[in-house]
Structures are given as C-alpha cells and as structure tokens.
Write a protein that holds these residues in place. Structure first.
Motif, short mmCIF file in Angstrom:
data_model
loop_
_atom_site.label_atom_id
_atom_site.label_comp_id
_atom_site.label_asym_id
_atom_site.label_seq_id
_atom_site.Cartn_x
_atom_site.Cartn_y
_atom_site.Cartn_z
N VAL A 271 0.86 -1.18 0.00
CA VAL A 271 0.00 0.00 0.00
C VAL A 271 0.90 1.23 0.00
O VAL A 271 1.78 1.35 0.84
N GLU A 272 0.68 2.10 -0.98
CA GLU A 272 1.57 3.25 -1.10
C GLU A 272 1.38 4.23 0.05
O GLU A 272 2.33 4.87 0.47
N ASP A 273 0.16 4.37 0.51
CA ASP A 273 -0.03 5.27 1.65
C ASP A 273 -1.09 4.78 2.61
O ASP A 273 -2.28 4.82 2.32
N ALA A 274 -0.59 4.31 3.72
CA ALA A 274 -1.49 3.87 4.78
C ALA A 274 -1.32 4.80 5.97
O ALA A 274 -0.35 5.56 6.03
N LEU A 275 -2.28 4.77 6.87
CA LEU A 275 -2.16 5.59 8.07
C LEU A 275 -1.64 4.73 9.21
O LEU A 275 -2.19 3.67 9.50
N THR B 59 8.97 -1.51 8.75
CA THR B 59 10.24 -2.19 9.04
C THR B 59 11.20 -1.28 9.79
O THR B 59 12.21 -1.74 10.32
N VAL B 60 10.92 0.01 9.79
CA VAL B 60 11.82 0.95 10.44
C VAL B 60 11.43 1.16 11.90
O VAL B 60 12.26 1.43 12.75
N LEU B 61 10.12 1.03 12.17
CA LEU B 61 9.65 1.28 13.54
C LEU B 61 10.21 0.23 14.50
O LEU B 61 10.44 -0.91 14.12
N PRO B 62 10.43 0.67 15.73
CA PRO B 62 10.88 -0.31 16.73
C PRO B 62 9.84 -1.42 16.89
O PRO B 62 8.63 -1.18 16.72
N LYS B 63 10.32 -2.61 17.20
CA LYS B 63 9.39 -3.74 17.36
C LYS B 63 8.41 -3.48 18.50
O LYS B 63 7.22 -3.72 18.39
N LYS B 64 8.96 -2.98 19.59
CA LYS B 64 8.09 -2.69 20.74
C LYS B 64 7.83 -1.19 20.78
O LYS B 64 8.73 -0.40 21.02
N MET B 65 6.58 -0.83 20.55
CA MET B 65 6.26 0.60 20.59
C MET B 65 5.64 0.89 21.95
O MET B 65 4.96 0.04 22.52
N PRO B 66 5.84 2.11 22.46
CA PRO B 66 5.31 2.42 23.80
C PRO B 66 3.80 2.66 23.79
O PRO B 66 3.25 3.10 24.79
N PHE B 67 3.17 2.44 22.68
CA PHE B 67 1.71 2.67 22.65
C PHE B 67 1.08 1.69 21.69
O PHE B 67 1.77 1.04 20.89
N ASP B 68 -0.19 1.60 21.73
CA ASP B 68 -0.94 0.71 20.85
C ASP B 68 -1.12 1.41 19.50
O ASP B 68 -1.46 2.58 19.44
N TRP B 69 -0.83 0.71 18.42
CA TRP B 69 -1.02 1.37 17.11
C TRP B 69 -1.58 0.41 16.09
O TRP B 69 -1.52 -0.80 16.22
N LYS B 70 -2.16 1.00 15.02
CA LYS B 70 -2.83 0.24 13.97
C LYS B 70 -2.47 0.81 12.61
O LYS B 70 -2.10 1.97 12.50
N LEU B 71 -2.62 -0.04 11.60
CA LEU B 71 -2.56 0.45 10.22
C LEU B 71 -3.97 0.60 9.70
O LEU B 71 -4.77 -0.34 9.79
N LEU B 72 -4.30 1.76 9.17
CA LEU B 72 -5.66 2.01 8.67
C LEU B 72 -5.59 2.71 7.30
O LEU B 72 -4.60 3.38 7.00
N PRO B 73 -6.64 2.55 6.52
CA PRO B 73 -6.68 3.27 5.24
C PRO B 73 -7.17 4.71 5.44
O PRO B 73 -7.68 5.05 6.50
N TYR B 74 -6.98 5.53 4.44
CA TYR B 74 -7.53 6.90 4.48
C TYR B 74 -9.05 6.83 4.54
O TYR B 74 -9.64 5.86 4.06
N PRO B 75 -9.69 7.85 5.10
CA PRO B 75 -11.16 7.85 5.15
C PRO B 75 -11.75 7.95 3.74
O PRO B 75 -11.07 8.34 2.80
N PRO B 76 -13.01 7.60 3.60
CA PRO B 76 -13.64 7.60 2.27
C PRO B 76 -13.75 9.01 1.69
O PRO B 76 -13.88 9.99 2.41
N GLY B 77 -13.69 9.10 0.40
CA GLY B 77 -13.96 10.35 -0.30
C GLY B 77 -15.41 10.36 -0.72
O GLY B 77 -16.17 9.48 -0.33
N PRO B 78 -15.79 11.33 -1.54
CA PRO B 78 -17.20 11.45 -1.96
C PRO B 78 -17.69 10.19 -2.65
O PRO B 78 -18.88 9.90 -2.61
N VAL B 79 -16.80 9.43 -3.28
CA VAL B 79 -17.26 8.27 -4.04
C VAL B 79 -17.00 6.97 -3.30
O VAL B 79 -17.89 6.14 -3.16
#
Lengths: 318, 446, 363, 284
Positions: free
Chosen positions: B175-179, B303-323
């Motif tokens: 995915v070229e751009d994920a959140l 792959t760059v982020l530390p394995k153990k992050m100090p917080f909970d995180w997720k990968l999400l897509p951008y929100p929907p556009g008009p279509v």
C-alpha cells in the motif's frame, strides 16, 4: 662570392642549388612530420574529449529530437520537444528556482569570498590554518554535505533549531516551502565561499605592491584603496568569478536531490533536477530531458562566450 | 515426484534415444536428478517447495533489487542459501538500486547486461512492456506444466492488462499510503478506530490529537516529491488521471477539487506539520516518539519502527472520499534480462524466489504483502509487525491499482509536486488540480 | 669525426634566405658567406631580423625561401641537433632543474657519449671558464655572469662547427659586459670556431667581430669589417647607426664642387652635381680660428664632457646643427662663438635615397 | 609628538588591526567548520543520545558503535578503496594526457590546433548532469558499463586540464626548448625531460583538482556502475542513506570517515596547491 658587396640589392632568384620542386617536397615532408607530431601528442586526450564530451553533446542534440526512453524504443519527433517546453507545468518554476538560487548564492559567495580574501591577504601569521579551514567545506562531496545539512536542519534536534531555541525563538521548518531554496543556497555558499576566497587571495597577492605604497603615500584610506585600487584592478577577475560562479549555480543538483528531493512541492526543483526527473522518471522521457539539457548547455555556452569576449578585451586594452 | 522432474527425465531419455547423449551422460544425468531430488527430500525438509528444478544448475546470477528494508540483501542471501542446498554450483550477487533513480539504474543495467534478475515495480511495467530488453516469459508462465503454480500468484489480471507479453513473476504488493495510527492518542481524543469512516470524524480526531509544540495530529507529505498520497484521494473522489478508455483526462472534477481543499485545510489549520518538517527518514521516528499521532506512509515504514512501541497502534486506510474509500497499491515483480545467457537458470531462480515459502519469507521481512495466496501457510506474518497482517483484509477490500498507461509514474511524480504546492499555500486547490490535468494532457500527449 | 673535419669551403652560406610570417616579411633575401673561423656580428636595431636569422641557421625556425648551407651541407631540412651548431641564448636557457654539471654535460649525454668522457669534457670546459667551484650548484644559485659562463660552457663542450650567440651579454651589467667581451674574444681565438654573434650593441660588434652584417627591417644594409663599416658606411642608416655620437648629416645640392645647403663649403671636385646628403663624423669636424679658409661661424649650444672627449653641439649661421668631438681638455664654453671647418677629404656623400655615392677620396 | 611615539602608535594600530582580522577570520572559519564538529559529535553518540534534547555538548563516554557498524557492516572500506583506486587512476592518466595535449597546444604548430583549443574552451563548462544519457549510451556501446573503465575514462574528457597545462607550458621560455632541441632531444624527450620537470607545480595543482573532483563526483558513478564491487564512496553513502532509514549516527560516522582522507590529503598538499593553483587558474 659577393663578400665585398657593400650594397645588397634584392638578389636575383635562381641561385638556389636545389630545384624548387625538391624544396617543396622536403618542406612538405617536414610540415607533415610536424602535423603528425602535434596530433600524436594531442590524440590520447583529444580522443577521450571527443568520445566522452563532444559526441555526448551531439548525442544530446540527437536525443532532443526524439521521443521515448532507454528501455523502450524511440522515434524521431522533430522539434516537438522544444516547442512543448514552455507548456510544461512547472517548467517556469524550475527556471525561476534556478535563477533565484543563483541570485541568492552567487552574490553571497562572491561578496563573502572577497571580504575573506581581503582579510586573509593582509594577515601576518596563521594564514595557512585559516586557508585550510576555510577551504575544507569545498572538499566535501555534495552527497555528504547534504547529509550533514539534513541533520543540521532537522526540526526537532538539528543544530539550527538548537540555536533558534537557545535564542528563545520558535523552531523553524528549514526545509519547508518557504526556506528550502534559501537553505539550499546557503549550503551552496558554505561549500563554495572558500574556493573563491582563496581564488581572490591569489589575485590580491598578485597585485602590484608599488601602487599600494604610492596610494599610502598619497594618504588614501583603507577604504579608498579598496574602492579605487583593489576593486578596479581586480575587475576582470571578479567578472570571471561572477560568470563561472553563475554557471556553477545554474547546475545545482546533487544537494537538491539528497537534501530536499526537489520539494516540498516544486520549491527546490531546479532545471537540472527537472532534467533528472524526466531522465530518470519511469517513462524515461529522454527527448524532453535532452531538450531541457540543450537549452541549459546553450545558455552556458553563451555565458562562456560573453566571458571569452570580455576577457579577450583585456589583452586588447593593455 | 513432480511433473517437472518427469519432464526432465523424459527429455533425458529422448536425448539418449536420439543418440545425442552418450550412455555415460545419460547415467550421470539420471544420477544428478536422483541426487537433487533426494536433496529436496532430505536436506530441505523444513519447507516443501512447490516444485524443484531437476537439472543440475550452474552459473552466476546477478540481482538488482529494490531496498525495501534495511536487511534487503540479507533476506536475499537467506533465500540464496536455500537455493544452494538444491544447486550448490550457482552463485549470487545482490545489488540494491535507489528508489529515486530506480528506473534509470534498471534501464541502464538491463541495456548493458549488467544484471540478470531485476526487481521492478508496477509503475514502470507498461514501459518495459513496450520494449524488448526484458525476457518474454509468456511461454514459461503459460506452460501447462506451470499452470498449478501460476494459479497461486495474485494479480495476473492486472499484469495481463498491460499487454500480451508477460515479463515477470509477481513478488508482492504494498500500500503506497497507509495511516499509522497511535491508538492511545485516538482514545485520548475521545475516538475509536471508526474515526476513519468519515472525513469529518477523521479531521475532528486529528484536530483533537494536535497539541501545539508537542504533537501534530497527522503527518503527511513526508515523502518529498513522493507519491501516492493524493492519488488515492483523487480515486476516492471518483477521479483518475485518465478515463478508463485512456482517451481523456479525468482529473478536474468538482469532487476532486473538494478533497484537495480538504487536504490543504489540514495544513491551514496547523493540524498537519508544514511540509518539510519531517523527511521520509525522520517521520517514523517522530511517530514512534509521539510527535505525530498519525503518520501517513508506505508500508515500508513498518520495518523501520521499533518492534516494541510504547503505545498501541494500527494500520488504517484513508477515510472515504465522496465516491469511495480506497487505498492505492502496486505490485512488485522479478524480471529477467533478455541478454542473460542462461535463461533456464534465471527462470528456475525467479520461480524459486517467488515460491510460497520464499515469497512469504521475503514479504514478511520487507513489510509488504506477498503476491502468493499460499504465503500464509508458509509462515507469512511471523516476522513482520502484527499490525501488517491485521490490516491485510482491510486493505484488500479497498485496493485500487494504478492506471494502465506508460506515463503513469511520470505524471504521478509531477502531479504530486503540484499538489504539494497547494499544501504549502503556493497555489489554490483549484489551480493545483487544473495543473495536474495539464500535466496529464502533456505527458500522455493527448 | 664529423664530416666537417675534412671540409675546407665556406663555413656557412646563406642564399636568398627569406622569412615571412603571413604577409609580414621579417627577412628579405639575405645572402651571406661566412669563412671558417670567422667571427661575424649580426648588428641592427631590435626587430631588424638578426635573431630570426640566427634561429634559421640554428634550425629553430623554418625558412620561407632560400637555402642555408653549413659546412657545405644543405641544412634547411636538418634538425637543429644535426647541424653541428651550438647556441648561447640571451637568457642563457639553462635547465633550472639540473646542476651546472648536468647542464653542461646534457648535450653530450644526449648524443650517447660515455659518462667518463662527458665528465672530463665538462671539467675541462669548467676550468676554462673558471666554473670549477660551481659545478654542483643549480642555475638559480648563480650570479648573472656565472650563468652566462655556464651557457657558454654548454656550447663549448659540444665542440660544434659553429657557435651561434644571441645577444649573450645583454643581461649583464656594464662592467661585466666589458669583461666578458674580452673573454669571448679570447675564447674565440683559442677555440677558433666560426661564430655568429647577434647584438644590437655597436660597440660589441665593432670590438669583437671580424666582420659585421648590419641589418635593418629584414634587409642587410652592409657587410664589412668594422673599419670598412665605420669609414665607408653604405648608406645614411649605417652611417648613423655605427659611431657615437652619430655622423652629422646635411641635405643639400652639389654645384660647382661646392655643397650648398644650410651652409656652403667646398667638396672634392669629383663629386657629381645634384641633390645629396653630406655626412661627416664628429671627430672630423675641426674647430678653427675665425677667418680661416672655408671656416663656418657657429655657436656652441651644449658641451657634453665624457672624460677624454667632449662633444660640442654647434649651430651654424644657416641653422644647421653640427656635433663635433674635441679633446676633453678643451675649454669650449656654451654660448661661445667659434668657427668650424669640414675637411673635404673627410666628407661622405649619399644620394637622395640615402645610399652612399662612390667617391674616390684619394683622387 | 616624537617620531618614536609615532612609530609606537603605528605599531599599536597595526597590532590592533591584525587582531581584528584574526577575530573576523576566526569567526568565519568557526562558522564554516562548525558543521563538521557537529557531525563528529553526533557520530560518537548512540541514536538515543542523538535524539535527546537538550543535546549533550560532549559525548562522554564516546560511543564507537557507529564506526564499528560502518566499517564492518557496510561496504565502506570497499567504497573507499574504489574511490581511491578510481581517483588515483584518473589523476595519473589525466595529468599525463593533459600535459601532453597542453604541450601540443602550446608548442607545436599543427593544423587545427586553434580550432581544437576553441572547442575545448567552449565545452569547458558543459555540465555532466546534462550529458548523462548520451554519455551512458556511449560507454555502454563500448561495453564498459560496470567496469572500472566506465569510471575512469569519461573524466579524461574534461578539457580543463589540457587548457591549464597549455597555459603553464606557454609560460615556459621558448629558448629552453630550443636549447634542448639543439642538444639533440626528440620532441617527446623535450616534453618528458624538460617540460614536465619544469611545470611540476602546475602538475601538482592539476592533480589536486582532478583528485578532489573525482573524490566528490556522484552523478556519473551512480549511473555508470551497477555492481556493489564498483560502488564509490559518494554512491555508497547515498545508497546507505536511501536504504538504511534514519540512522543518523551511522550517517555521521560515514560523513566523518569520508572526510578524513581527503582532509589529510589536502592538508599535506595545501602549501603547494593553494599558493599556486589559483594563481595559475587566474591566468586563464
């Protein structure tokens, strides 16, 4: 023979012992030997020059008349690439960026270099240490320089913002759209000021000392000596520096590639960067890239010619 | 025994029959076949290759690959070791290109015969399709003997849509751009993962997460001159660079201007850091340090982020556009230089490199998604951050690929820069969108 | 043994030697024959082509026309080194990166002569030139005179058939120049080789040369012994170039064995009537008692005392300016009115173009 | 006032001015050199220290892990070798070829030499960035891509050296070669035994210019080679940055390590270089 001839009238022809055609043959042989000799000395370098510079320049002309890329097939499109140039979105931005870059960096470099040179030429001891330190940034490859500056301009922990914070200011986005080009220009100043400073030092040392002694006897102040002696005497050299520094400025590329990738947006997209985009973009629009290159090459040639003409004027002048 | 070995044996016996091969050669050949088959069975018991080459292979293979992760070369060496168990006489050399100059480095190398196998991206595929520098693999891929294997690769329809020739085997898609979302901060802002379901919720959330001088809600535009971010907004607004028939531009639509305004607003409101604040290198660190509540980046960021992050995180897509809600992705391939002398060897190598086990291994370690349906059974997801596997269904659901014209990548590079100009206030969204349309017209030559 | 050892003809013959650079003529058909052992001075103002002529002989420049024969061989197409000539340059042209010994031995080394012979010859030349103590120094550690000697030594060790010298003394100070002049003459006597010596200094030419070739504008004006050149200059240019102060010249007409111009004086009867330039050397101008025969009244404008002599600048009543050379002890004073006489036997006559008219003085 | 007082005042004034100059130059030198000091410090910190704020002025104890990583876990030593190998080869070849060409242009009269010289002057400033594609086609057509030749040959085309050498050789007195000619030297011997020793300062200048130029070149080596074995320093460092994520410590170490040799090289040669080079260039 006419040992005692007191008046030498124009001697009649035909007293030569060798026939004219024989003379001609021998002269021709000697001439030929000289030609061979000259070209033999020149050839190794000249071959490289032709193969790796002249032919590529001609190649640029050839490519500029074609469409397509290295990996695919190309076809002849005439002058289309040139005709389309002004319509390219962002082309004017690239030209403007390049000119602004040169406009910021060249005067700073030259004024700075001249000022440093004036001090350095006068200094009595320690000159070689200053020269080494001032010249050192010149030796830094663009890639490494950009790396160092990337590091220094980091918003959170870079040196620049460290200084800004220390002075009580708000952190600045150095590589943002507003400052990126300026930062790039300053980086260029950092890398080049030493070169021209030492160039000017050499020129100042070469100025005739008697003139300064005479001026001092005439009671000219330091400023007056600078204004009426040094600067006029160095006019040609300064002019040379302006042209060459400008030509170099027009070629800014590797630092822009590593430091800002031409961004944000088109803020640091320079002409050569644009060439690079087309040349190395996925579709390999080498024709367009070559057309832009050619425009740049011609601009640089014109600048070179102007400089040659004016420098030649010097010889005629004195 | 596998069909491939059958074929090799029958070829051997045929050659023997036609007296092309001496009796001794025939026996030796059989012996080697037997040995290598045994090797597959005994030594490489850990994984079961879908097929194994029968012929004893010899030679040197030079790879030119993209740097997906810090360990790129190490991953390839790992696969090469497995290959050498089967074929000890094959040696390898791996060279990385740089993303910025990838097309040129590949183009230069393939024309000069510098390497044998290339890792290429979908964006340049149409270009290579038009040329003849890469080996045409259509016959090998469509060989009935390979049919069962072919079925395990994803995205053949996309690859085949570019033209009649098949030039490569797919390795991965990404995915070229994920959140990358800091869920702790989302919670603090009074939202949950559903903030991504609408643009308003999204903006509200990042506004609330923004704390001046401390945290920005959303870091976008970190890839100076990079691509993908705005493109998926364009697609979500119903636009595209060209209409599906590739005849007309399809950019300057009211909805597209609207989503561009929305994006520009994030900067105007100061809830996204000004472009240039964080480079591609520095942004993941800023996200990890909590300076960015959400980071918009490609999946390689994982792959760059530390394995153990100090917080909970997720990968999400951008929100929907008009279509629609979309995320833009592309496929990576292995291709073979047409100049390489031993095409059979190269085919063996790339099919080995993309078999279930190796594809799973590579994708898992590179932060991408494998292009094999059998990857999960082969251990995908054991190395990569769990967020990656977790988000896979979501991304698959909204995935759109790039459009089928050779100038796509050039257009994308130039367009994204124009859009960034409007993010930095140098132009209005309407102007930027109009410029992108002009770029499309000029570059495609409409 | 070089072939020149058995040769007995003229040392150097120049036939119609000419040199043009594009449209500019630097040398115009020079003919000259030099006998073996002669010391020839090429004399003339700067730009007269004398150095060019020397370079042509040395083979450092190419002829546009004509032939050069050295020891009977056509030299036009020989390389400089094949001509058996050695040259001493105005700026000495010592190799700065070699010691004196290396400089002097270099030409021998280049012609493949054994090292011990080279050493012996260099030592010999060095002692001849009193350079023994300087052999291991570099040129920039030497004085001007020493450098000059080294340049000379480099030429000597080659034992060439011809020596060519291009204003070798012009970079020395006056005293040293006189000294070296004598030394060169001594050297020439001792070595006995044909020498062609370029100079713009008439004193050098007059004192050193067997014969002088006087040039101007690429054209040879006169060839002759110093005495011939002094006594019977071929034209007004030679007349004024040689001799210090230069010969007095007056324009006028010859009518009835008298010169009529700014003044009127008797001339030998055989001088043809017509327009002439009358010349007389300052030392031949006589200061006489007023009223003596053919005496011209004049006023002394200026007295220049140069030790043994004094030069008087006089103006006659006809407003002609005459320079006279008198004894240094003379009591002549500026402003004094005197009479002078131009002895007819001492007069030279030139035609309107400035070329000398042949007048039999004895007759 | 007495003359002695005057003199004393003048001395004092001169000292004060000299001090002022040192002050300004010191400041300038400090500003120009500060970035190096900054990366040197960063290279001696581990990554957590680099990101810490406020930054520590002195890394005590120094951390050498970055250097260890650089030397053993990257191709740095290989890059360095390649850079030096290529730069040295180019320098040696180019000094030789350029001085020969310069000799021909300065001292031998042959047809076309004015034209050749003019062509060289005109193409002197053409940027290599504008020529990469045709240059690449040329080198590739010769089958040199991915060889050391691809890195070594194209830089030989730069006419600056030949122009500079011509200038230097023109400055030699003509009589020296004439003397040599009379002494029986061949043209090559004149070049080799007389001209080369005499323009030694010029050769040093040229060598330094070529060497540093090669050391810094990036664009062409990036394109001309595609194998790891041939990567030069600049390309390697750029690749490391592109591949390695934000490892500032490692970058800094690479920056420091790459500057050490060129710094030493230059420091050794600076006396000869700085004084003469630029003076020579001036005459152009």
């Amino acid at each position: 023979m006419g040992l005692d001839a007191r008046v030498m009238p124009a001697a009649p022809s035909g007293r030569l012992r060798l026939a004219p055609e024989e003379h001609r043959r021998l002269s021709r042989n000697r001439r030929l030997k000289r030609e061979v000799l000259g070209w033999a000395f020149l050839a190794p370098m000249f071959l490289c020059f032709v193969i790796f510079l002249v032919l590529p320049v001609l190649g640029t002309v050839w490519w500029s008349l074609r469409s397509g890329g290295l990996a695919g097939d190309t076809k002849f499109v005439g002058l289309k690439n040139f005709i389309d140039l002004p319509d390219i979105v962002g082309a004017s931005a690239a030209v403007t960026n390049t000119l602004v870059f040169a406009l910021i960096s060249v005067p700073l470099i030259l004024v700075g270099a001249l000022a440093i040179a004036l001090l350095l030429a006068r200094i009595e001891r320690g000159g070689s240490i200053y020269r080494f330190l001032i010249y050192f940034p010149v030796l830094v490859p663009g890639v490494v320089a950009a790396l160092i500056w990337l590091f220094m301009t980091n918003v959170d922990f870079g040196l620049f913002n460290g200084v800004v914070r220390g002075l009580g200011g708000k952190p600045v986005v150095w590589l943002g759209a507003d400052h990126a080009l300026t930062v790039l220009a300053i980086l260029d100043v950092w890398r080049n000021v030493g070169y021209w400073a030492l160039f000017f030092v050499a020129a100042i040392i070469g100025l005739p000392k008697e003139l300064y002694q005479a001026a001092e006897l005439d009671g000219a102040s330091a400023f007056a000596r600078l204004r009426y002696l040094t600067l006029p005497l160095m006019r040609r050299i300064i002019f040379f520096a302006v042209v060459v520094a400008t030509i170099w400025g027009l070629q800014v590329f590797d630092t822009a590639l590593v430091l800002t990738s031409g961004g944000p947006g088109t803020a640091t997209t320079t002409v050569i960067y644009r060439v690079w985009l087309y040349m190395f973009g996925a579709t390999n629009k080498i024709g367009v890239a070559s057309a832009i290159s050619l425009v740049l090459i011609v601009t640089i040639l014109l600048l070179t010619l102007v400089q040659m003409r004016l420098l030649r004027g010097r010889r005629g002048g004195d | 025994m596998n069909q491939r070995i059958h074929r090799q044996i029958s070829a051997l016996s045929e050659a023997h029959h036609e007296a092309r091969l001496s009796r001794r050669g025939f026996v030796m050949g059989l012996l080697q076949l037997g040995l290598s088959t045994a090797a597959v069975a005994s030594i490489a018991a850990g994984f079961r290759p879908a097929y194994a080459a029968a012929k004893s292979l010899k030679g040197h293979v030079r790879f030119l690959v993209g740097p997906w992760s810090e360990g790129e070369v190490a991953h390839h060496k790992h696969i090469a070791e497995a290959f050498n168990v089967l074929h000890p006489d094959v040696t390898f050399d791996f060279r990385l290109y740089q993303w910025g100059t990838a097309a040129q480095e590949i183009g230069a190398s393939v024309a000069g015969g510098g390497h044998d196998i290339y890792m290429t991206t979908e964006s340049s595929y149409p270009d290579y399709q038009a040329g003849t520098r890469f080996a045409d693999l259509t016959a090998r891929i469509n060989d009935p003997a390979f049919a069962a294997e072919k079925a395990k690769y994803l995205y053949w329809e996309r690859t085949e849509s570019y033209g009649p020739k098949l030039l490569g085997l797919p390795i991965s898609w990404h995915v070229e751009d994920a959140l990358f979302v800091n869920m702790d901060k989302v919670k603090e802002a009074g939202h949950d993962a559903s903030f991504i379901d609408s643009w308003d919720g999204f903006v509200d959330c990042i506004a609330k997460m923004t704390k001046e001088g401390e945290t920005y809600g959303l870091g976008i535009g970190i890839q100076l001159g990079g691509y993908g971010e705005w493109y998926q907004r364009l697609r979500s607004a119903g636009g595209s660079y060209l209409t599906p028939d590739l005849k007309k531009p399809n950019v300057n639509l009211p909805d597209v201007v609207k989503v561009t305004e929305q994006m520009a607003d994030l900067f105007k409101r100061g809830i996204a850091p000004p472009l240039g604040t964080y480079g591609y290198d520095a942004a993941p660190a800023a996200f990890a340090a909590g300076k960015l509540a959400i980071l918009s980046s490609d999946l390689a960021g994982t792959t760059v982020l530390p394995k153990k992050m100090p917080f909970d995180w997720k990968l999400l897509p951008y929100p929907p556009g008009p279509v629609s809600q979309v995320n833009f992705n592309d496929v990576t391939y292995y291709m073979v230089n047409a100049k390489s002398p031993d095409q059979d060897l190269m085919w063996e190598v790339i099919s080995f490199w993309t078999n279930g086990a190796n594809d799973a291994y590579w994708a898992d370690n590179s932060g991408t998604y494998p292009a094999r349906i059998d990857a999960p059974q082969n251990g995908y997801g054991t190395n990569a951050v769990p967020q990656l596997a977790e988000a896979l269904p979501l991304f698959e659901k909204h995935a759109v690929g790039l459009e089928n014209f050779p100038q796509w990548a050039t257009v994308e590079g130039l367009a994204e820069a124009e859009i960034q100009n409007c993010y930095t206030g140098k132009s209005t969204p309407a102007e930027a969108v109009a410029n992108v349309e002009k770029i499309v017209i000029h570059e495609v030559g409409l | 043994m070089t072939p020149t050892d058995t040769y007995s003809g003229p040392a150097i013959e120049l036939i119609e030697v000419a040199k043009h650079y594009g449209k500019v003529t630097v040398l115009d058909r020079v003919d000259l024959t030099v006998a073996p052992g002669e010391f020839i001075a090429l004399l003339g103002p700067s730009g007269c082509g004398k150095s060019t002529l020397l370079k042509l002989i040395a083979g450092l420049d190419e002829l546009s026309h004509g032939e050069i024969h050295i020891a009977g061989r056509l030299a036009n197409y020989l390389k400089p080194a094949e001509r058996d000539v050695a040259m001493v340059f105005q700026n000495y042209a010592l190799y700065p990166h070699m010691t004196v010994r290396e400089n002097m031995g270099f030409p021998l080394k280049m012609s493949g002569i054994a090292r011990d012979i080279v050493t012996a010859k260099v030592d010999e030349a060095a002692s001849l030139l009193q350079l023994d103590a300087q052999l291991d120094r570099f040129p920039d550690e030497l004085s001007g005179g020493q450098r000059q000697r080294v340049a000379l030594g480099r030429a000597i060790v080659r034992e060439p058939y011809v020596f060519l010298m291009d204003e070798p003394l012009s970079n020395l100070d006056a005293l040293l120049r006189v000294e070296m002049r004598a030394e060169l003459v001594r050297l020439h006597k001792r070595v006995g080789r044909t020498t062609i010596y370029v100079t713009h200094d008439q004193v050098e030419a007059m004192t050193m040369a067997n014969r002088i070739v006087l040039m101007k504008g690429g054209v040879v004006q006169q060839v002759g012994t110093p005495a011939e050149i002094y006594a019977t200059p071929a034209n007004t240019f030679v007349a004024t170039f040689v001799g210090s102060p230069p010969m007095n010249l007056f324009k006028g007409r010859i009518e009835q064995a008298r010169f009529r111009g700014a003044f009127d004086t008797a001339v030998p009867a055989r001088v043809m009537p017509g327009d002439v330039t009358l010349g007389i050397r300052p030392e031949h101008v006589e200061i006489v008692e007023a009223g003596e025969k053919e005496a011209l009244a004049a006023t002394i404008d200026l007295v220049e005392r140069v030790g043994p002599d004094a030069y008087l600048r006089l103006t006659t009543q006809g407003r002609a300016t005459v320079t006279a050379r008198v004894d240094g002890a003379s009591r002549a004073k500026e402003g004094e009115r005197v009479a002078l006489r131009l002895p007819p036997a001492r007069l030279c006559f030139f035609d309107a173009a400035g070329n000398r008219m042949i007048v039999d003085k004895e007759g | 006032m007495t003359a002695e007082q005057h003199a004393r005042i003048r001395v004092r004034q001169r000292r004060r001015r000299e001090f002022g100059r040192h002050l300004v130059l010191g400041l300038v030198a400090f500003i120009l050199v500060a970035p190096f000091y900054y990366v040197l410090l960063a290279s001696l910190k581990d990554s957590t220290e680099i990101f810490s704020y406020p930054p520590k002025l002195l890394p005590i104890p120094p951390y050498f892990g970055n250097y260890r990583d650089l030397l053993w876990n990257t191709g740095f030593l290989r890059w360095m070798f390649n850079t030096f190998f290529v730069a040295t080869s180019v320098t040696v070849l180019k000094v030789f070829l350029d001085s020969m060409a310069g000799y021909a242009l300065a001292k031998i009269e042959f047809t076309g030499r004015r034209l050749v010289f003019l062509l060289m002057i005109i193409l002197l400033m053409v940027p290599i960035g504008a020529l990469i594609v045709p240059l690449w086609s040329m080198v590739s057509g010769l089958g040199l891509i991915n060889t050391y030749w691809a890195l070594i040959l194209p830089p030989l085309a730069n006419p600056l050296g030949a122009i500079l050498m011509r200038q230097f050789i023109l400055g030699l007195p003509r009589d020296l070669e004439n003397a040599a000619r009379l002494d029986g030297l061949s043209e090559f011997a004149i070049y080799w035994r007389i001209v080369l020793p005499l323009i030694k300062p010029g050769l040093v200048v040229l060598a330094v210019i070529i060497f540093t130029d090669q050391f810094m070149s990036f664009t062409w080596p990036l394109i001309a080679t595609t194998s790891d074995e041939l990567q030069v320093l600049t390309v390697g460092i750029a690749a490391m940055r592109a591949h390695g994520g934000a490892n500032y410590g490692l970058w800094s170490a690479s920056a420091v390590m790459s500057l050490v040799p060129i710094g030493v090289f230059f420091f050794v040669l600076q006396r000869q270089f700085l004084a003469r080079s630029l003076a020579g260039a001036l005459k152009q």
